[in-house]
Design an enzyme around this catalytic site. Sequence first.
Site, PDB file in Angstrom:
ATOM      1  N   LYS A   1      78.847  55.512 -49.559  1.00 23.40           N
ATOM      2  CA  LYS A   1      78.362  54.836 -47.995  1.00 23.40           C
ATOM      3  C   LYS A   1      77.293  56.493 -47.572  1.00 23.40           C
ATOM      4  O   LYS A   1      78.004  57.665 -47.631  1.00 23.40           O
ATOM      5  CB  LYS A   1      79.249  55.088 -46.662  1.00 23.40           C
ATOM      6  CG  LYS A   1      79.039  54.893 -45.685  1.00 23.40           C
ATOM      7  CD  LYS A   1      79.541  54.072 -44.336  1.00 23.40           C
ATOM      8  CE  LYS A   1      78.845  53.697 -43.222  1.00 23.40           C
ATOM      9  NZ  LYS A   1      79.963  53.343 -42.137  1.00 23.40           N
TER      10      LYS A   1
ATOM     11  N   ASP B   1      86.009  48.367 -34.666  1.00 21.48           N
ATOM     12  CA  ASP B   1      85.272  46.908 -35.135  1.00 21.48           C
ATOM     13  C   ASP B   1      85.588  46.298 -36.225  1.00 21.48           C
ATOM     14  O   ASP B   1      85.235  46.223 -37.356  1.00 21.48           O
ATOM     15  CB  ASP B   1      83.666  47.988 -35.405  1.00 21.48           C
ATOM     16  CG  ASP B   1      82.924  47.052 -35.574  1.00 21.48           C
ATOM     17  OD1 ASP B   1      82.698  45.681 -35.432  1.00 21.48           O
ATOM     18  OD2 ASP B   1      81.985  47.187 -36.363  1.00 21.48           O
TER      19      ASP B   1
ATOM     20  N   GLY C   1      76.154  48.892 -42.167  1.00 24.75           N
ATOM     21  CA  GLY C   1      76.650  48.828 -40.594  1.00 24.75           C
ATOM     22  C   GLY C   1      75.449  50.014 -39.442  1.00 24.75           C
ATOM     23  O   GLY C   1      74.756  50.109 -39.904  1.00 24.75           O
ATOM     24  N   ALA C   2      76.995  50.234 -38.440  1.00 23.37           N
ATOM     25  CA  ALA C   2      76.230  50.936 -37.124  1.00 23.37           C
ATOM     26  C   ALA C   2      75.953  52.184 -37.851  1.00 23.37           C
ATOM     27  O   ALA C   2      74.727  52.339 -36.772  1.00 23.37           O
ATOM     28  CB  ALA C   2      76.979  51.078 -36.303  1.00 23.37           C
TER      29      ALA C   2
ATOM     30  N   VAL D   1      76.272  51.000 -47.164  1.00 23.37           N
ATOM     31  CA  VAL D   1      77.262  50.814 -48.500  1.00 23.37           C
ATOM     32  C   VAL D   1      76.483  50.554 -49.475  1.00 23.37           C
ATOM     33  O   VAL D   1      75.886  49.493 -49.449  1.00 23.37           O
ATOM     34  CB  VAL D   1      78.669  50.661 -47.765  1.00 23.37           C
ATOM     35  CG1 VAL D   1      79.678  51.133 -48.885  1.00 23.37           C
ATOM     36  CG2 VAL D   1      79.453  50.971 -46.224  1.00 23.37           C
TER      37      VAL D   1
ATOM     38  N   GLY E   1      76.380  46.292 -47.939  1.00 25.03           N
ATOM     39  CA  GLY E   1      76.084  45.668 -46.811  1.00 25.03           C
ATOM     40  C   GLY E   1      75.220  46.968 -45.642  1.00 25.03           C
ATOM     41  O   GLY E   1      75.463  48.431 -46.371  1.00 25.03           O
TER      42      GLY E   1
END
Length: 314
Positions: free
Chosen positions: A55, A147, A37-38, A42, A35
């Site tokens: 990450k 989040d 993220g901001a 990852v 995925g």
Amino acid sequence: MITQTSKKPEIHIKKGQIIKGKWHRHRYHIVKKLGNGAIGSVYLCVNGNKQVALKLSKQSASISSEVNVLKAFQAVQGYHLGPSLIDVDDYEATNGFQYSFYVMEYISGDTLHDFIRQNGHEWLVSLLIGFAKDLQVLHKEGYVFGDLKIENLIVSRKPAKLKWVDVGGTTLQGRAIKEYTEFYDRAYWQCGSRKADPGYDLFALAMVIVRIYYPNGFSRGNNPKKTLQLKINQAVDVDPLRRLLLMLIHGSIKDAEQVKDFLLTYFIHQKNKRDQRSASHKRSKKQDSVYPLLEVGSILTIGGVCYLYVTLFM
């Protein structure tokens, strides 16, 4: 080696690529992207014979912040909050830039959407009780998840347990929430501020449950709070769960322990009702096995009861 974050381009990692740490020299074989993220992406990797999550980001300060959060979680005695931290290092890319990364435990399991679709809404109560316990510990440590959204959660196996897998939005209480997703954001729905307090997470938890009933979400309309109330009343057919959601979005419940106690009270009540009814149907084994499925409003399954027993008493 160029390290300025502002000049760094986004990096694209391909399946099969090797990420080698500059300092510790560990090698991580990329299996797939898990995925975005901001602050980074990852990846599922293999190191030796072990699957791990890595990450990677061009924002070294943000990576350091998340690493500090994971270290703080590990310092909580007798409790396992979030994935375990394994390694922290830098990666010298072929484009001449240096990117920071950390490696953490890979938690395998199902998305909450998939788990509920496969096993039914009956599992929601048992999963939420265990998750509320985790939130309670997190808040006592002085943090807010921030989040909290369905994409950052996974249902692990054996036993089934709802866990968070991305700590990117974790914020010290009292500060402003900087990383959030609109659908789960208290301020977006005009139900409170963006200040990091336990209530922010509890509102987001309510929206996680709402998202189960509305996988595609919905717009907030001209009166966001009224829209939420209407959507909850329309979709959630289990009265105690509906009442809990309404209390959470209105801020009537102040801490995660109250969520756990509310759901546990409902669980005990349902168990007592089931025991009483079971006793009156002993003459028919077939009825004993089918009857719980006919109980209108019940959201507990035998699997859920077993999980609660493990979570609460073992």
